[in-house]
Motif scaffolding. Structure first.
Motif, PDB file in Angstrom:
ATOM      1  N   ALA A  86       0.846  -1.203   0.000  1.00 28.20           N
ATOM      2  CA  ALA A  86       0.000   0.000   0.000  1.00 28.20           C
ATOM      3  C   ALA A  86       0.876   1.246   0.000  1.00 28.20           C
ATOM      4  CB  ALA A  86      -0.934  -0.014   1.209  1.00 28.20           C
ATOM      5  N   GLY A  87       1.916   1.222   0.826  1.00 27.91           N
ATOM      6  CA  GLY A  87       2.837   2.357   0.865  1.00 27.91           C
ATOM      7  C   GLY A  87       3.565   2.557  -0.448  1.00 27.91           C
ATOM      8  N   LEU A  88       4.013   1.464  -1.062  1.00 32.83           N
ATOM      9  CA  LEU A  88       4.714   1.578  -2.345  1.00 32.83           C
ATOM     10  C   LEU A  88       3.798   2.104  -3.447  1.00 32.83           C
ATOM     11  CD1 LEU A  88       6.914  -1.653  -2.353  1.00 32.83           C
ATOM     12  CD2 LEU A  88       7.706   0.718  -2.153  1.00 32.83           C
ATOM     13  N   PHE A  89       2.559   1.610  -3.476  1.00 34.03           N
ATOM     14  CA  PHE A  89       1.623   2.085  -4.492  1.00 34.03           C
ATOM     15  C   PHE A  89       1.331   3.578  -4.309  1.00 34.03           C
ATOM     16  CE2 PHE A  89      -0.237  -2.429  -4.698  1.00 34.03           C
ATOM     17  CZ  PHE A  89       0.567  -2.758  -5.769  1.00 34.03           C
ATOM     18  N   TYR A  90       1.109   3.974  -3.072  1.00 30.64           N
ATOM     19  CA  TYR A  90       0.709   5.362  -2.826  1.00 30.64           C
ATOM     20  C   TYR A  90       1.886   6.328  -2.945  1.00 30.64           C
ATOM     21  CZ  TYR A  90      -1.840   9.308  -0.851  1.00 30.64           C
ATOM     22  OH  TYR A  90      -2.427  10.522  -0.657  1.00 30.64           O
ATOM     23  N   ILE A  91       3.089   5.919  -2.533  1.00 28.47           N
ATOM     24  CA  ILE A  91       4.231   6.840  -2.598  1.00 28.47           C
ATOM     25  C   ILE A  91       4.505   7.240  -4.048  1.00 28.47           C
ATOM     26  CG2 ILE A  91       6.186   5.197  -2.740  1.00 28.47           C
ATOM     27  CD1 ILE A  91       6.219   8.254  -0.482  1.00 28.47           C
ATOM     28  N   TYR A 142      12.867  -5.541  -3.074  1.00 31.96           N
ATOM     29  CA  TYR A 142      13.799  -4.725  -2.287  1.00 31.96           C
ATOM     30  C   TYR A 142      14.495  -3.691  -3.175  1.00 31.96           C
ATOM     31  CZ  TYR A 142      13.506  -7.898   1.747  1.00 31.96           C
ATOM     32  OH  TYR A 142      13.085  -8.640   2.819  1.00 31.96           O
ATOM     33  N   LEU A 143      14.897  -4.100  -4.382  1.00 29.80           N
ATOM     34  CA  LEU A 143      15.520  -3.142  -5.314  1.00 29.80           C
ATOM     35  C   LEU A 143      14.540  -2.037  -5.699  1.00 29.80           C
ATOM     36  CD1 LEU A 143      17.535  -5.521  -7.702  1.00 29.80           C
ATOM     37  CD2 LEU A 143      18.420  -4.099  -5.826  1.00 29.80           C
ATOM     38  N   TYR A 144      13.297  -2.414  -5.967  1.00 31.05           N
ATOM     39  CA  TYR A 144      12.249  -1.445  -6.308  1.00 31.05           C
ATOM     40  C   TYR A 144      12.064  -0.459  -5.154  1.00 31.05           C
ATOM     41  CZ  TYR A 144       7.679   0.374  -7.701  1.00 31.05           C
ATOM     42  OH  TYR A 144       6.645   1.193  -8.050  1.00 31.05           O
ATOM     43  N   HIS A 145      11.991  -0.989  -3.945  1.00 34.90           N
ATOM     44  CA  HIS A 145      11.815  -0.150  -2.759  1.00 34.90           C
ATOM     45  C   HIS A 145      12.992   0.822  -2.628  1.00 34.90           C
ATOM     46  CE1 HIS A 145      10.337   0.508   1.452  1.00 34.90           C
ATOM     47  NE2 HIS A 145      11.587   0.932   1.576  1.00 34.90           N
ATOM     48  N   TRP A 146      14.212   0.314  -2.813  1.00 35.45           N
ATOM     49  CA  TRP A 146      15.386   1.169  -2.683  1.00 35.45           C
ATOM     50  C   TRP A 146      15.391   2.267  -3.748  1.00 35.45           C
ATOM     51  CZ3 TRP A 146      18.308   2.619   0.977  1.00 35.45           C
ATOM     52  CH2 TRP A 146      19.466   3.332   0.703  1.00 35.45           C
ATOM     53  N   HIS A 194      13.149   4.884  -2.741  1.00 33.13           N
ATOM     54  CA  HIS A 194      13.769   5.692  -1.693  1.00 33.13           C
ATOM     55  C   HIS A 194      14.678   6.766  -2.309  1.00 33.13           C
ATOM     56  CE1 HIS A 194      15.198   6.659   2.319  1.00 33.13           C
ATOM     57  NE2 HIS A 194      16.428   6.652   1.828  1.00 33.13           N
ATOM     58  N   LEU A 195      15.437   6.384  -3.322  1.00 27.42           N
ATOM     59  CA  LEU A 195      16.309   7.359  -3.994  1.00 27.42           C
ATOM     60  C   LEU A 195      15.484   8.452  -4.669  1.00 27.42           C
ATOM     61  CD1 LEU A 195      18.979   4.946  -5.536  1.00 27.42           C
ATOM     62  CD2 LEU A 195      19.158   6.323  -3.436  1.00 27.42           C
ATOM     63  N   ILE A 196      14.397   8.065  -5.317  1.00 34.26           N
ATOM     64  CA  ILE A 196      13.508   9.049  -5.959  1.00 34.26           C
ATOM     65  C   ILE A 196      12.896   9.964  -4.891  1.00 34.26           C
ATOM     66  CG2 ILE A 196      11.366   9.342  -7.271  1.00 34.26           C
ATOM     67  CD1 ILE A 196      12.115   6.631  -8.677  1.00 34.26           C
ATOM     68  N   TYR A 197      12.477   9.370  -3.778  1.00 40.34           N
ATOM     69  CA  TYR A 197      11.910  10.142  -2.667  1.00 40.34           C
ATOM     70  C   TYR A 197      12.907  11.217  -2.212  1.00 40.34           C
ATOM     71  CZ  TYR A 197      11.128  11.291   2.214  1.00 40.34           C
ATOM     72  OH  TYR A 197      11.001  11.977   3.382  1.00 40.34           O
ATOM     73  N   ALA A 214       5.658  -2.464  -8.922  1.00 42.74           N
ATOM     74  CA  ALA A 214       5.205  -3.139  -7.705  1.00 42.74           C
ATOM     75  C   ALA A 214       4.033  -4.068  -8.008  1.00 42.74           C
ATOM     76  CB  ALA A 214       4.811  -2.111  -6.647  1.00 42.74           C
ATOM     77  N   THR A 215       3.181  -3.669  -8.937  1.00 43.32           N
ATOM     78  CA  THR A 215       2.040  -4.510  -9.315  1.00 43.32           C
ATOM     79  C   THR A 215       2.529  -5.826  -9.907  1.00 43.32           C
ATOM     80  OG1 THR A 215       0.739  -2.528  -9.793  1.00 43.32           O
ATOM     81  CG2 THR A 215      -0.060  -4.609 -10.719  1.00 43.32           C
ATOM     82  N   LEU A 216       3.509  -5.762 -10.787  1.00 43.72           N
ATOM     83  CA  LEU A 216       4.037  -6.971 -11.417  1.00 43.72           C
ATOM     84  C   LEU A 216       4.686  -7.900 -10.385  1.00 43.72           C
ATOM     85  CD1 LEU A 216       5.518  -5.402 -14.653  1.00 43.72           C
ATOM     86  CD2 LEU A 216       3.388  -6.669 -14.397  1.00 43.72           C
ATOM     87  N   ILE A 217       5.417  -7.322  -9.464  1.00 42.49           N
ATOM     88  CA  ILE A 217       6.045  -8.139  -8.419  1.00 42.49           C
ATOM     89  C   ILE A 217       4.977  -8.778  -7.541  1.00 42.49           C
ATOM     90  CG2 ILE A 217       7.522  -8.076  -6.371  1.00 42.49           C
ATOM     91  CD1 ILE A 217       9.106  -5.808  -7.841  1.00 42.49           C
ATOM     92  N   LEU A 218       3.967  -8.016  -7.191  1.00 44.92           N
ATOM     93  CA  LEU A 218       2.884  -8.541  -6.361  1.00 44.92           C
ATOM     94  C   LEU A 218       2.184  -9.712  -7.038  1.00 44.92           C
ATOM     95  CD1 LEU A 218       1.082  -8.345  -3.834  1.00 44.92           C
ATOM     96  CD2 LEU A 218      -0.316  -6.697  -5.097  1.00 44.92           C
ATOM     97  N   PHE A 219       1.847  -9.552  -8.304  1.00 46.81           N
ATOM     98  CA  PHE A 219       1.204 -10.640  -9.049  1.00 46.81           C
ATOM     99  C   PHE A 219       2.088 -11.882  -9.066  1.00 46.81           C
ATOM    100  CE2 PHE A 219      -1.978  -7.776 -10.273  1.00 46.81           C
ATOM    101  CZ  PHE A 219      -2.942  -8.416 -11.034  1.00 46.81           C
ATOM    102  N   SER A 220       3.366 -11.678  -9.335  1.00 45.58           N
ATOM    103  CA  SER A 220       4.296 -12.806  -9.414  1.00 45.58           C
ATOM    104  C   SER A 220       4.359 -13.570  -8.100  1.00 45.58           C
ATOM    105  CB  SER A 220       5.700 -12.313  -9.762  1.00 45.58           C
ATOM    106  OG  SER A 220       5.698 -11.628 -10.981  1.00 45.58           O
ATOM    107  N   VAL A 221       4.523 -12.852  -7.015  1.00 43.55           N
ATOM    108  CA  VAL A 221       4.669 -13.493  -5.715  1.00 43.55           C
ATOM    109  C   VAL A 221       3.382 -14.198  -5.305  1.00 43.55           C
ATOM    110  CG1 VAL A 221       5.051 -13.060  -3.257  1.00 43.55           C
ATOM    111  CG2 VAL A 221       6.544 -12.001  -4.961  1.00 43.55           C
TER     112      VAL A 221
END
Length: 185
Positions: free
Chosen positions: A20-25, A103-107, A110-113, A135-142
């Motif tokens: 939720a945080g990744l989608f909204y950020i 984790y790479l996506y999140h990082w 963070h750099l963009i933030y 993030a959507t693609l990763i979520l679907f995959s997992v």
């Protein structure tokens, strides 16, 4: 087994809040980039508000959720008998590869933030809209890997994800044309 179920429940709760945080950020990144093109004083007011919103979302929800989801996952995998069994299965290796991508996506988020907090606008709002689909693609995959629990069938899932990605890109282009047409009128 009861401990494992509690750990799994807590892990899932924090995975949901992490996503939720990744989608909204990233959505807030879009708004922040677009606010940079507004005239003064609207630009300054919006940018200041988006900086506050992204700060709170990133450090109060997204980062703590990522850390807690990871702690409960590691606890399940390395300190329970069932977790040790999962680690022997090929589908789990594939899943952990997708988790590494997360984790790479999140990082990268963070750099963009940090760039946006320093008024460095290196990306377009259109790029951010596409980036949000990562993030959507990763979520679907997992989710498909965890539900199917089969290392071979994940190939069908990847094919499905590629097709889904193409649909997202087509939808994005269609939406962009509609927005451009509505801005022209």
């Amino acid at each position: 087994m009861e401990l494992y179920n509690y750990l799994k429940s807590l892990h899932l709760i924090f995975v949901v809040t992490w996503f939720a945080g990744l989608f909204y950020i990233v959505r807030l990144f879009v708004y922040q980039i677009e606010a940079n093109h507004k005239p003064s004083p609207e630009k300054e007011i919006l940018l200041q508000q988006y900086k506050i919103m992204t700060y709170r979302l990133w450090y109060i929800i997204t980062w703590p959720s990522a850390i807690l989801a990871s702690i409960f996952a590691f606890w399940m995998l390395f300190f329970t008998d069932l977790g040790n069994a999962w680690l022997q299965m090929p589908w789990m290796h594939v899943k952990l590869g997708f988790v590494f991508l997360l984790y790479l996506y999140h990082w990268k988020c963070h750099l963009i933030y940090k760039q946006l907090q320093n008024d460095q606008f290196n990306y377009t709002s259109n790029f951010m809209r596409l980036w949000n689909e990562g993030a959507t693609l990763i979520l679907f995959s997992v989710v498909f890997l965890v539900i199917l629990k089969n290392a071979f069938h994940w190939i069908y899932g990847v094919i499905g994800i590629v097709l889904f990605s193409l649909l997202i890109m087509l939808g994005f282009k269609f939406y962009k044309r509609i927005r451009e047409r509505n801005n022209v009128q």
